[in-house]
Scaffold this motif. Structure first.
Motif, short mmCIF file in Angstrom:
data_model
loop_
_atom_site.label_atom_id
_atom_site.label_comp_id
_atom_site.label_asym_id
_atom_site.label_seq_id
_atom_site.Cartn_x
_atom_site.Cartn_y
_atom_site.Cartn_z
N PHE A 57 -2.45 13.87 -13.21
CA PHE A 57 -1.59 14.03 -12.04
C PHE A 57 -2.10 13.08 -10.96
CE2 PHE A 57 -2.10 18.30 -13.91
CZ PHE A 57 -0.79 18.65 -14.15
N GLY A 58 -1.29 12.90 -9.94
CA GLY A 58 -1.76 12.22 -8.75
C GLY A 58 -1.76 10.71 -8.85
N GLY A 59 -2.33 10.10 -7.80
CA GLY A 59 -2.34 8.66 -7.67
C GLY A 59 -3.58 8.02 -8.25
N GLU A 79 0.84 -1.21 0.00
CA GLU A 79 0.00 0.00 0.00
C GLU A 79 0.87 1.25 0.00
OE1 GLU A 79 -3.09 2.47 -0.29
OE2 GLU A 79 -3.29 0.29 -0.37
N ALA A 80 1.90 1.26 0.84
CA ALA A 80 2.82 2.41 0.89
C ALA A 80 3.53 2.59 -0.44
CB ALA A 80 3.83 2.21 2.02
N PHE A 81 3.89 1.49 -1.08
CA PHE A 81 4.60 1.57 -2.36
C PHE A 81 3.75 2.27 -3.41
CE2 PHE A 81 5.79 -0.32 -6.50
CZ PHE A 81 7.14 0.00 -6.52
N TYR A 82 2.47 1.90 -3.49
CA TYR A 82 1.61 2.51 -4.53
C TYR A 82 1.04 3.85 -4.11
CZ TYR A 82 2.17 -1.69 -7.26
OH TYR A 82 2.72 -2.70 -8.01
N GLN A 83 1.03 4.16 -2.82
CA GLN A 83 0.67 5.51 -2.39
C GLN A 83 1.89 6.42 -2.32
OE1 GLN A 83 -2.07 6.90 0.69
NE2 GLN A 83 -2.71 4.79 0.99
N ARG A 84 3.09 5.85 -2.48
CA ARG A 84 4.34 6.60 -2.41
C ARG A 84 4.55 7.22 -1.03
NH1 ARG A 84 4.63 8.53 -7.80
NH2 ARG A 84 6.54 9.69 -7.30
N LEU A 85 4.35 6.43 0.01
CA LEU A 85 4.49 6.90 1.38
C LEU A 85 5.79 6.36 1.99
CD1 LEU A 85 0.83 6.39 2.67
CD2 LEU A 85 1.88 8.49 1.80
N PRO A 86 6.55 7.22 2.70
CA PRO A 86 7.86 6.83 3.23
C PRO A 86 7.77 6.00 4.52
CG PRO A 86 7.44 9.11 3.75
CD PRO A 86 6.28 8.66 2.90
N LEU A 87 7.36 4.76 4.39
CA LEU A 87 7.30 3.82 5.50
C LEU A 87 8.67 3.15 5.63
CD1 LEU A 87 5.58 2.20 7.59
CD2 LEU A 87 5.11 0.58 5.72
N VAL A 88 9.30 3.28 6.78
CA VAL A 88 10.64 2.74 7.00
C VAL A 88 10.51 1.47 7.84
CG1 VAL A 88 12.93 3.17 7.93
CG2 VAL A 88 11.63 5.04 6.88
N LEU A 89 10.92 0.33 7.28
CA LEU A 89 10.75 -0.97 7.91
C LEU A 89 12.05 -1.40 8.55
CD1 LEU A 89 9.22 -1.81 4.62
CD2 LEU A 89 7.83 -2.25 6.65
N LEU A 90 12.05 -1.51 9.86
CA LEU A 90 13.23 -1.95 10.60
C LEU A 90 12.96 -3.36 11.11
CD1 LEU A 90 13.84 1.28 12.74
CD2 LEU A 90 14.74 0.75 10.46
N VAL A 141 -8.17 17.44 -17.76
CA VAL A 141 -7.22 17.29 -16.66
C VAL A 141 -7.89 16.34 -15.67
CG1 VAL A 141 -5.95 18.43 -14.81
CG2 VAL A 141 -6.35 19.63 -16.97
N LEU A 142 -7.28 15.19 -15.46
CA LEU A 142 -7.83 14.16 -14.57
C LEU A 142 -6.85 13.99 -13.40
CD1 LEU A 142 -9.89 11.93 -13.91
CD2 LEU A 142 -8.63 10.42 -15.47
N VAL A 143 -7.33 14.31 -12.19
CA VAL A 143 -6.45 14.33 -11.03
C VAL A 143 -6.84 13.21 -10.07
CG1 VAL A 143 -5.38 15.77 -9.28
CG2 VAL A 143 -6.41 16.84 -11.30
N GLY A 144 -5.88 12.34 -9.75
CA GLY A 144 -6.11 11.23 -8.84
C GLY A 144 -5.87 11.61 -7.40
N GLN A 145 -5.62 10.61 -6.58
CA GLN A 145 -5.46 10.83 -5.15
C GLN A 145 -4.26 11.72 -4.86
OE1 GLN A 145 -4.87 7.22 -2.87
NE2 GLN A 145 -5.62 8.19 -1.01
N LEU A 146 -4.49 12.70 -3.99
CA LEU A 146 -3.43 13.64 -3.59
C LEU A 146 -3.49 13.90 -2.10
CD1 LEU A 146 -3.73 16.50 -6.26
CD2 LEU A 146 -1.93 14.78 -6.16
N LEU A 147 -2.34 14.08 -1.50
CA LEU A 147 -2.31 14.68 -0.18
C LEU A 147 -2.56 16.17 -0.36
CD1 LEU A 147 0.73 12.87 1.45
CD2 LEU A 147 -1.69 12.46 1.87
N PRO A 148 -3.31 16.81 0.52
CA PRO A 148 -3.68 18.21 0.33
C PRO A 148 -2.47 19.12 0.21
CG PRO A 148 -4.93 17.21 2.12
CD PRO A 148 -3.85 16.24 1.76
#
Length: 561
Positions: free
Chosen positions: A283-285, A90-101, A217-224
């Motif tokens: 643009f966007g996800g 999910e993080a990979f396709y949302q492009r979220l910086p989840l750090v796995l230790l 212009v088609l805009v997908g999921q975005l953080l505000p």
């Protein structure tokens, strides 16, 4: 002060802090004891404990969505690490910086019958943007330099915020040792390195845009982000441009068509031919609407320009002709001053169609019978404007797209892979990190699937949950295929009679049930009030009737067209 006697652990903490990591979500275990002890003693980091690893990783995604910064999760070895995988993708396709230790046993014990020892190196390789498999602590300066270097290389990606990162740390026993000696690792800063837009290539894109007569212009999921509003208003000045958004785009609606299926799902083939664009700018996800995907794949535009910092770029509509490697705000800063607005009636014609659909929607909604649709109608218009919405997948996210109300709220949803797992945990993570209340809109299957979201001590008092209980996976009554088989209820819908009451009691959630229409508004008022402790409102709706209501809704819109 005493420090972990594992040099790799000391290096990790220093390098992680240097690259912007401030929050760590722990799940209990033994092999990660050196990490637990070290972080627990370091006041620079905020720590939280979530026992279930799958839930912990989704919890971290909610924190990332709220704070817009990398967040680490830390677990023991073996199956614990494997439980992170749903949130990793999910993080990979949302492009979220989840750090796995992930703590590990030394490599020589893999496949040797040692407990909680699996092939952990590269466990997430296809779905992380960087990984570092450290060597076991060693007196060798070459080994230490190598570990410091690969830690910097991996964790520097957290600052770029382009996706998840995996750091695998093998530890030999003993695990709980301390030392007064402090190790200072090498830290490597990342400076610059972003590609610059080519003026020649941008000129080609601008020429394509300015010479087209029908543009989307088609805009997908975005953080505000505040920079988007002005750009949208400027694009909307062009009479040949339509701007399509969804609730998860988190953009102002007045200049856009924000309810895609309300328009596309009600048009004749002739109308659709008139609607499809010559040029598509995206643009966007992820995009929620399956209808717009199907339309563009069946009627591909001559040019599709997608703007994204990442490469390769997705060819969602099988029409991609230009991939612009840039952050959207950078692209728009060069693009907008060079576009030439048209006096075409294309935009005004379709904005008028959208307005007529809005009016028809309102006429239908006011008399809709008690159903899922009815609940969304009442809920979205009553949510306080400063609340944030976490929206579960499947039918819930699709219902939200149909309504005008609630768009002043910020909308979040795990649309990276669009699975039902983790929606509740993500909402709890956001609520824990947020100053504002968070309302989770969820269906029953999604809620029960992720009930361990509440198996922790950090669910905040401001957490609110609307559980729409229609007895199973209601979406399978809407989509083509499952409803035409005799396997619908048992194999697709998975009908059940489970109640959330016991879960609420076990985890300390204030709980109410609504089973008849007459109880509904009182229950909703209770849910949306401030109060002591998290609240869960479980509303039972008729599963079979829900599908009929939604079908009749779209039929009504077509008849009113």
């Amino acid at each position: 002060m005493n420090y972990s006697d594992k040099r790799n652990v000391q290096s990790l903490l220093e390098i992680a802090y240097f690259h912007g990591i401030r929050t760590v979500v722990f799940s209990p275990g033994s092999r990660n004891a050196p990490l637990v002890i070290a972080f627990q003693r370091d006041d620079r980091f905020e720590k939280v404990i979530i026992p279930d690893e799958r839930s912990a990783a989704f919890f971290a995604l909610g924190v990332i969505q709220e704070r817009r910064e990398p967040v680490a999760v830390c677990c023991t070895s073996g199956s614990a690490a494997a439980n992170y995988l749903p949130a990793v993708v999910e993080a990979f396709y949302q492009r979220l910086p989840l750090v796995l230790l992930t703590a590990d046993r030394p490599r020589e014990w893999v496949d040797q019958g040692e407990g909680q020892t699996i092939r952990q190196e590269g466990l997430y390789r296809e779905h992380v943007v960087a990984e570092a498999n450290l060597l076991v602590d060693s007196p060798s300066e070459a080994d230490r330099a190598y570990n410091d270097r690969i830690l910097n290389e991996a964790l520097s990606m957290a600052a770029l915020r382009e996706g998840p990162i995996h750091v695998n740390l093998p530890f030999e026993e003993p695990l709980y040792g301390l030392t007064e000696e402090r190790f200072i690792p090498k830290k490597i800063a990342v400076v610059g390195g972003r590609p610059q837009l080519s003026k020649t290539e941008l000129a080609e894109v601008i020429d394509i845009w300015n010479t087209a007569s029908k543009k989307w212009v088609l805009v997908g999921q975005l953080l505000p982000g505040p920079h988007w509003a002005d750009a949208i208003h400027q694009l909307a000045k062009d009479g040949s441009t339509l701007i399509w958004t969804e609730s998860t785009t988190n953009l102002p609606e007045e200049a856009t068509i924000g309810h895609i299926d309300r328009v596309i799902n009600t048009l004749s083939d002739t109308d659709l031919d008139d609607l499809v664009p010559d040029v598509l700018l995206t643009f966007g996800g992820a995009i929620v609407s399956k209808k717009v995907k199907a339309l563009l794949r069946k009627n591909p535009p001559k040019y599709h320009i997608h703007v994204d910092f990442k490469w390769p770029q997705p060819d969602t509509y099988r029409a991609l002709t230009h991939g612009v490697i840039a952050r959207p705000e950078e692209f728009l800063s060069h693009f907008l001053p060079n576009i030439q607005p048209s006096n075409s009636a294309y935009r005004s014609t379709w904005m008028e169609v959208a307005q007529k659909r809005r009016e028809a929607h309102n006429r239908y909604a006011v008399s809709a019978p008690f159903s899922d649709f009815y609940l969304f109608r009442d809920t979205l218009k009553r949510i306080p404007s400063d609340w944030k919405l976490q929206i579960a997948n499947s039918s819930v996210i699709r219902y939200v797209q149909l309504f005008d109300d609630g768009r002043e709220n910020l909308h979040f949803s795990n649309r990276g892979t669009a699975g039902i797992d983790g929606s509740s945990s993500t909402a709890v993570g956001m609520a824990w990190a947020s100053k504002e209340p968070v309302l989770l809109l969820t269906g029953d299957v999604s809620f029960f699937y992720d009930s361990n979201a509440f198996f922790n001590k950090v669910v905040p008092p401001s957490m609110r949950i609307l559980l729409i209980h229609n007895g199973g996976g209601g979406i399978f009554r809407f989509i083509q295929g499952p409803s035409s088989t005799d396997a619908l209820e048992e194999y697709f819908e998975t009908k059940h009679a489970t109640s959330a009451k016991g879960i609420a009691e076990s985890y300390g959630l204030n709980h109410r049930e609504v089973r008849v229409e007459e109880e509904w508004l009182e229950g909703l008022s209770w849910l949306l009030q401030e109060g002591d402790g998290p609240r869960l409102l479980e509303v039972y709706t008729p599963g079979e009737k829900n599908a009929d209501v939604l079908k009749s809704y779209f039929s009504f819109l077509r008849e009113e067209a």
